[in-house]
Motif scaffolding. Structure first.
Motif, PDB file in Angstrom:
ATOM      1  N   ASN A  83     -53.106  -2.037-125.810  1.00  0.00           N
ATOM      2  CA  ASN A  83     -53.797  -1.178-125.292  1.00  0.00           C
ATOM      3  C   ASN A  83     -55.104  -1.291-125.852  1.00  0.00           C
ATOM      4  O   ASN A  83     -55.575  -1.783-126.981  1.00  0.00           O
ATOM      5  CB  ASN A  83     -53.078   0.151-125.629  1.00  0.00           C
ATOM      6  CG  ASN A  83     -53.078   0.329-127.132  1.00  0.00           C
ATOM      7  OD1 ASN A  83     -53.956   0.564-127.976  1.00  0.00           O
ATOM      8  ND2 ASN A  83     -51.870   0.338-127.706  1.00  0.00           N
ATOM      9  N   GLY A  84     -55.966   0.015-125.393  1.00  0.00           N
ATOM     10  CA  GLY A  84     -57.546  -0.311-125.603  1.00  0.00           C
ATOM     11  C   GLY A  84     -57.758   0.287-127.007  1.00  0.00           C
ATOM     12  O   GLY A  84     -58.773  -0.284-127.677  1.00  0.00           O
ATOM     13  N   THR A  85     -56.751   1.190-127.464  1.00  0.00           N
ATOM     14  CA  THR A  85     -57.137   1.716-128.931  1.00  0.00           C
ATOM     15  C   THR A  85     -56.807   0.554-129.987  1.00  0.00           C
ATOM     16  O   THR A  85     -57.559   0.202-130.682  1.00  0.00           O
ATOM     17  CB  THR A  85     -56.197   2.807-129.006  1.00  0.00           C
ATOM     18  OG1 THR A  85     -56.153   3.748-128.202  1.00  0.00           O
ATOM     19  CG2 THR A  85     -56.252   3.495-130.538  1.00  0.00           C
ATOM     20  N   ILE A  88     -59.989  -1.726-130.218  1.00  0.00           N
ATOM     21  CA  ILE A  88     -61.037  -1.638-130.812  1.00  0.00           C
ATOM     22  C   ILE A  88     -60.546  -1.672-132.310  1.00  0.00           C
ATOM     23  O   ILE A  88     -61.290  -2.481-133.000  1.00  0.00           O
ATOM     24  CB  ILE A  88     -61.177  -0.058-130.699  1.00  0.00           C
ATOM     25  CG1 ILE A  88     -61.788   0.302-129.287  1.00  0.00           C
ATOM     26  CG2 ILE A  88     -62.204   0.525-131.748  1.00  0.00           C
ATOM     27  CD1 ILE A  88     -61.932   1.797-128.927  1.00  0.00           C
ATOM     28  N   PHE A 112     -59.847   8.499-128.513  1.00  0.00           N
ATOM     29  CA  PHE A 112     -59.334   7.254-129.155  1.00  0.00           C
ATOM     30  C   PHE A 112     -60.126   6.304-129.568  1.00  0.00           C
ATOM     31  O   PHE A 112     -60.070   5.411-130.467  1.00  0.00           O
ATOM     32  CB  PHE A 112     -58.494   6.620-127.969  1.00  0.00           C
ATOM     33  CG  PHE A 112     -57.357   7.365-127.526  1.00  0.00           C
ATOM     34  CD1 PHE A 112     -56.119   7.128-128.074  1.00  0.00           C
ATOM     35  CD2 PHE A 112     -57.133   8.408-126.379  1.00  0.00           C
ATOM     36  CE1 PHE A 112     -54.800   7.744-127.882  1.00  0.00           C
ATOM     37  CE2 PHE A 112     -56.017   8.959-126.196  1.00  0.00           C
ATOM     38  CZ  PHE A 112     -54.749   8.726-126.804  1.00  0.00           C
ATOM     39  N   VAL A 155     -70.325   2.994-126.807  1.00  0.00           N
ATOM     40  CA  VAL A 155     -69.299   3.113-125.736  1.00  0.00           C
ATOM     41  C   VAL A 155     -69.870   3.274-124.501  1.00  0.00           C
ATOM     42  O   VAL A 155     -70.898   4.008-124.148  1.00  0.00           O
ATOM     43  CB  VAL A 155     -68.520   4.657-126.071  1.00  0.00           C
ATOM     44  CG1 VAL A 155     -67.334   4.809-124.770  1.00  0.00           C
ATOM     45  CG2 VAL A 155     -67.770   4.751-127.311  1.00  0.00           C
ATOM     46  N   ALA A 183     -63.986   0.295-122.398  1.00  0.00           N
ATOM     47  CA  ALA A 183     -62.720   0.832-121.542  1.00  0.00           C
ATOM     48  C   ALA A 183     -63.007   1.507-120.322  1.00  0.00           C
ATOM     49  O   ALA A 183     -62.048   1.250-119.480  1.00  0.00           O
ATOM     50  CB  ALA A 183     -62.075   1.816-122.797  1.00  0.00           C
ATOM     51  N   GLN A 184     -64.365   1.864-119.969  1.00  0.00           N
ATOM     52  CA  GLN A 184     -64.589   2.370-118.975  1.00  0.00           C
ATOM     53  C   GLN A 184     -65.570   1.758-118.277  1.00  0.00           C
ATOM     54  O   GLN A 184     -66.203   2.377-117.267  1.00  0.00           O
ATOM     55  CB  GLN A 184     -65.044   4.122-119.222  1.00  0.00           C
ATOM     56  CG  GLN A 184     -64.036   4.865-119.926  1.00  0.00           C
ATOM     57  CD  GLN A 184     -64.561   6.266-120.125  1.00  0.00           C
ATOM     58  OE1 GLN A 184     -65.622   6.633-119.460  1.00  0.00           O
ATOM     59  NE2 GLN A 184     -63.640   7.237-120.711  1.00  0.00           N
ATOM     60  N   TYR A 207     -55.704   0.813-119.591  1.00  0.00           N
ATOM     61  CA  TYR A 207     -54.978   2.074-118.936  1.00  0.00           C
ATOM     62  C   TYR A 207     -54.926   2.275-117.688  1.00  0.00           C
ATOM     63  O   TYR A 207     -55.780   1.935-116.905  1.00  0.00           O
ATOM     64  CB  TYR A 207     -55.661   3.274-119.768  1.00  0.00           C
ATOM     65  CG  TYR A 207     -54.884   4.427-119.671  1.00  0.00           C
ATOM     66  CD1 TYR A 207     -53.694   4.920-120.390  1.00  0.00           C
ATOM     67  CD2 TYR A 207     -55.370   5.491-118.642  1.00  0.00           C
ATOM     68  CE1 TYR A 207     -53.185   6.239-120.239  1.00  0.00           C
ATOM     69  CE2 TYR A 207     -54.564   6.455-118.418  1.00  0.00           C
ATOM     70  CZ  TYR A 207     -53.611   6.983-119.333  1.00  0.00           C
ATOM     71  OH  TYR A 207     -52.761   8.116-119.098  1.00  0.00           O
ATOM     72  N   TYR A 335     -65.483  14.925-121.616  1.00  0.00           N
ATOM     73  CA  TYR A 335     -64.405  15.371-122.503  1.00  0.00           C
ATOM     74  C   TYR A 335     -64.466  17.028-122.958  1.00  0.00           C
ATOM     75  O   TYR A 335     -65.910  17.213-123.146  1.00  0.00           O
ATOM     76  CB  TYR A 335     -63.902  14.281-123.686  1.00  0.00           C
ATOM     77  CG  TYR A 335     -63.572  13.241-123.041  1.00  0.00           C
ATOM     78  CD1 TYR A 335     -62.398  12.920-122.586  1.00  0.00           C
ATOM     79  CD2 TYR A 335     -64.662  12.388-122.672  1.00  0.00           C
ATOM     80  CE1 TYR A 335     -61.955  11.727-122.321  1.00  0.00           C
ATOM     81  CE2 TYR A 335     -64.143  10.874-122.179  1.00  0.00           C
ATOM     82  CZ  TYR A 335     -62.850  10.783-121.844  1.00  0.00           C
ATOM     83  OH  TYR A 335     -62.387   9.635-121.411  1.00  0.00           O
TER      84      TYR A 335
HETATM   85  C1  LIG Z   1     -64.064   4.970-123.881  1.00  0.00           C
HETATM   86  C2  LIG Z   1     -62.273   4.746-124.426  1.00  0.00           C
HETATM   87  N1  LIG Z   1     -62.220   3.983-125.540  1.00  0.00           N
HETATM   88  C3  LIG Z   1     -60.867   3.673-125.675  1.00  0.00           C
HETATM   89  C4  LIG Z   1     -59.696   4.180-125.037  1.00  0.00           C
HETATM   90  C5  LIG Z   1     -58.411   3.901-125.320  1.00  0.00           C
HETATM   91  O1  LIG Z   1     -57.757   3.076-124.538  1.00  0.00           O
HETATM   92  P1  LIG Z   1     -56.162   2.896-124.246  1.00  0.00           P
HETATM   93  O2  LIG Z   1     -55.671   4.443-123.913  1.00  0.00           O
HETATM   94  O3  LIG Z   1     -55.819   2.077-123.558  1.00  0.00           O
HETATM   95  O4  LIG Z   1     -55.467   2.983-125.842  1.00  0.00           O
HETATM   96  C6  LIG Z   1     -59.911   4.971-123.769  1.00  0.00           C
HETATM   97  C7  LIG Z   1     -59.005   5.381-122.921  1.00  0.00           C
HETATM   98  O5  LIG Z   1     -58.442   6.247-123.218  1.00  0.00           O
HETATM   99  C8  LIG Z   1     -61.360   5.135-123.563  1.00  0.00           C
HETATM  100  O6  LIG Z   1     -61.601   5.814-122.334  1.00  0.00           O
END
Ligand SMILES: Cc1ncc(COP(=O)(O)O)c(C=O)c1O
Length: 389
Positions: A83-85, A88, A112, A155, A183-184, A207, A335
């Motif tokens: 996953n994206g978390t 990182i 995240f 970011v 991620a975006q 995601y 957010y």
């Molecule tokens: C900017 C950003 N960083 C990190 C993440 C984490 O990605 P993930 O949900 O795949 O763990 C997200 C998504 O939720 C995100 O939008």
């Protein structure tokens, strides 16, 4: 401005109805069932191929997607993770960031981003945003550097690339690593080159709702450095350097074959989908042109955004959201709370510390924007915005 664009992705006629008793079809902020409907033959074929292969973890689909994604971005290596978390967290670990090291990032992001820093025992610290770009302000980054700072993580929020050049100059001057949170921003460009190849490494989330989304969790780390890529391949798979040889204290964070196969299909459509997002954003921009009540997102001259989200700003967010909802137009907030104001980080920060991020968190509102919106839906949203502008 009209949305009609012959190059755009085919619109799906299906609409989601919020309340079955309502005559007004809801225009959703996103609708992944439409994505599946649009790509169904290709997705079904890819999924069937994997199911029949008998091989579901770290096989040829992951390898093929990693190669295709790295080539799309023009980088040497892409390493698929869970996953994206994790992308990182593992990206930072591969760059040598560890417990107690400070990582400067943006307080306006999905939480995240910062949680991933905390996950490896490193310490998220924040620098305020540039309120026009909505990404890290390089001058604020400079002011946030301490002797414990090890890395900076810009970011690329909402699909808008962060201002990389001054951040890279600062990093070089202070010996800091740079990890991009992409991620975006799959396919977005800064100064003509895709994001994901500017820092020492970059983290992507797949995601489902991302511009390049899996049908489950997924992520990847990209880098130009083969040694970092090799370390990442070990870290994601229990730290193994060879079968049953755990050379590093790694984790289990592997992109699976099904998701990789689906991502391969979606990657083939990414540029077209991003073009459709741009066309929709241009319609909303035209509706908001000149408005001082609703502030359209700003696109810096040195970036090509991919509009993961269309985020306008208004001091009357509650009112606007309610008036749009009454017309069947959904909206969302990305957010509502700056990360340093989250309860999880309350012990280390206070509200008022990063005022631009906090003001943005009070004012942002995301409009419906996915490639599958029909032209009629886009025109309905644009007309509603024009009346509000
Ligand atoms: C900017 C950003 N960083 C990190 C993440 C984490 O990605 P993930 O949900 O795949 O763990 C997200 C998504 O939720 C995100 O939008």
């Amino acid at each position: 401005m009209s949305i009609h664009d012959p190059a755009a992705a085919p619109a799906v006629g299906q609409t989601v109805v919020a309340d079955p008793s309502s005559a007004v079809p809801l225009i959703p902020v996103g609708d992944l069932a439409r994505t599946y409907a649009r790509l169904k033959p290709e997705i079904d074929a890819a999924v069937g191929r994997v199911l029949q292969s008998g091989w579901y973890i770290l096989g040829r689909e992951v390898a093929a997607f990693e190669t295709a994604f790295a080539s799309y971005l023009g980088v040497g290596h892409a390493v698929g993770v869970g996953n994206g978390t994790d992308a990182i967290a593992l990206g930072l670990r591969a760059l040598g960031v560890g417990p107690g090291d400070e990582v400067i990032t943006s307080p306006l992001s999905a939480a995240f981003s910062a949680l991933a820093i905390s996950q490896i025992g490193a310490v998220p610290t924040f620098a305020d945003i540039d309120p026009r770009r909505m990404t890290l302000d390089p001058a604020a980054v400079a002011a946030a550097i301490t002797p414990r700072t090890k890395a900076v993580m810009p970011v690329h929020l909402y699909g808008q690339p962060a201002e990389m050049d001054p951040i890279l100059v600062l990093a070089r001057k202070h010996g800091l690593k740079v990890l991009e949170d992409c991620a975006q921003a799959h396919g977005a460009r800064y100064r003509g080159r895709p994001v994901g190849g500017w820092g020492d490494a970059a983290a992507f989330s797949f995601y489902p709702s991302k511009n390049l989304g899996a049908f489950g969790d997924g992520g990847a780390v990209t880098t130009q450095d083969p040694a970092i890529a090799d370390r990442l391949r070990q870290l994601r798979n229990g730290g193994q350097s060879a079968r049953y040889v755990h050379s590093l204290v790694g984790v289990n964070s592997r992109l699976d074959e099904l998701q990789a196969a689906i991502l391969g299909v979606r990657l083939d459509h990414l540029d077209r989908d991003n073009a459709r997002r741009r066309a929709i954003a241009a319609c909303y921009d035209a509706a908001l042109a000149g408005s001082t009540r609703l502030i359209a997102p700003w696109t810096a001259p040195d970036v090509e955004p991919v509009h993961h989200l269309y985020v306008l700003r208004t001091v009357d967010r509650t009112g606007l959201k309610a008036r749009l909802a009454a017309q069947g137009i959904a909206s969302d907030v990305h957010y509502p709370t700056a990360i340093h104001c989250q309860p999880a980080y309350a012990a280390r920060f206070r509200s008022g510390q990063f005022p631009e991020a906090e003001r943005a968190a009070d004012e942002v509102l995301s409009m419906p924007l996915v490639p599958e919106l029909t032209d009629e839906e886009v025109e309905r949203v644009a007309a509603a915005l024009e009346l509000e502008a």
